[in-house]
Design an enzyme around this catalytic site. Structure first.
Site, short mmCIF file in Angstrom:
data_model
loop_
_atom_site.label_atom_id
_atom_site.label_comp_id
_atom_site.label_asym_id
_atom_site.label_seq_id
_atom_site.Cartn_x
_atom_site.Cartn_y
_atom_site.Cartn_z
CE LYS A 182 157.81 48.74 32.40
NZ LYS A 182 156.36 48.84 32.07
CE1 TYR B 43 155.31 43.91 30.23
CE2 TYR B 43 156.61 44.85 28.46
CZ TYR B 43 156.26 44.80 29.80
OH TYR B 43 156.86 45.65 30.70
CG ASN C 246 154.64 51.17 34.27
OD1 ASN C 246 155.62 50.86 33.61
ND2 ASN C 246 153.71 50.30 34.62
CD GLU D 14 158.79 38.55 34.49
OE1 GLU D 14 157.71 38.81 33.93
OE2 GLU D 14 159.20 39.21 35.47
#
Ligand code: CMP
Length: 133
Positions: free
Chosen positions: A9, A49, A112, A126
């Site tokens: 991320k 998401y 995270n 994905e």
């Protein structure tokens, strides 16, 4: 052979943790089959998401994943999905065990460090979403 998909991320990339994160997967024995640097656009983030759309943290989650460059990877090996989930640790950094990626490098959600697919079926979706066919 089973494959899974991960995203380092924006906060992981910004903190210089790409090598650290990928090396943990490699040391475990997983093969990096595809690797790319890019960004998650807002419309793609909202699909990715979408199952969290009704959660109070949805806005900050979308903001966090679109905040800057990310690294995408496809990892392969027997039981790749579960092995990667074991290596990254619990979603909530307060609950992630020391020795896991989130346990070692994250303080609180949504920051995270890594996203990983939660099943082989999700991994296929994905991988298609971020790498195409
Ligand atoms: P990830 O594995 O990418 O999947 C969903 C993400 O939602 C999760 O990692 C966290 O980044 C984020 N998330 C989960 N719970 C919370 C929360 N309570 N507050 C903020 N973000 C959250």
């Amino acid at each position: 052979m089973e494959q899974t998909f991960i995203i380092v991320k924006p906060e992981g990339v910004a903190r210089g943790l790409v090598g650290e994160v990928l090396s943990r997967f490699e040391r475990k024995g997983l093969k990096i089959k595809r690797l790319a640097m890019g960004e998650v656009k807002e419309d793609v983030a909202k699909v990715h998401y979408g199952h969290h759309a009704d959660k109070p943290f949805f806005g900050e989650l979308i903001q966090a994943i679109t905040a800057g460059p990310v690294v995408f990877a496809v990892l392969e090996g027997p039981g790749a999905v579960q092995h990667v989930r074991n290596l990254i640790g619990a979603t909530d950094p307060f609950k992630a065990a020391p020795g896991t990626i989130r346990g070692d490098f994250a303080l609180e959600n949504p920051f995270n460090i890594v996203h990983a697919s939660d099943s082989p079926e999700t991994a296929k979706e994905e991988i298609k979403r971020f790498f195409g066919d």
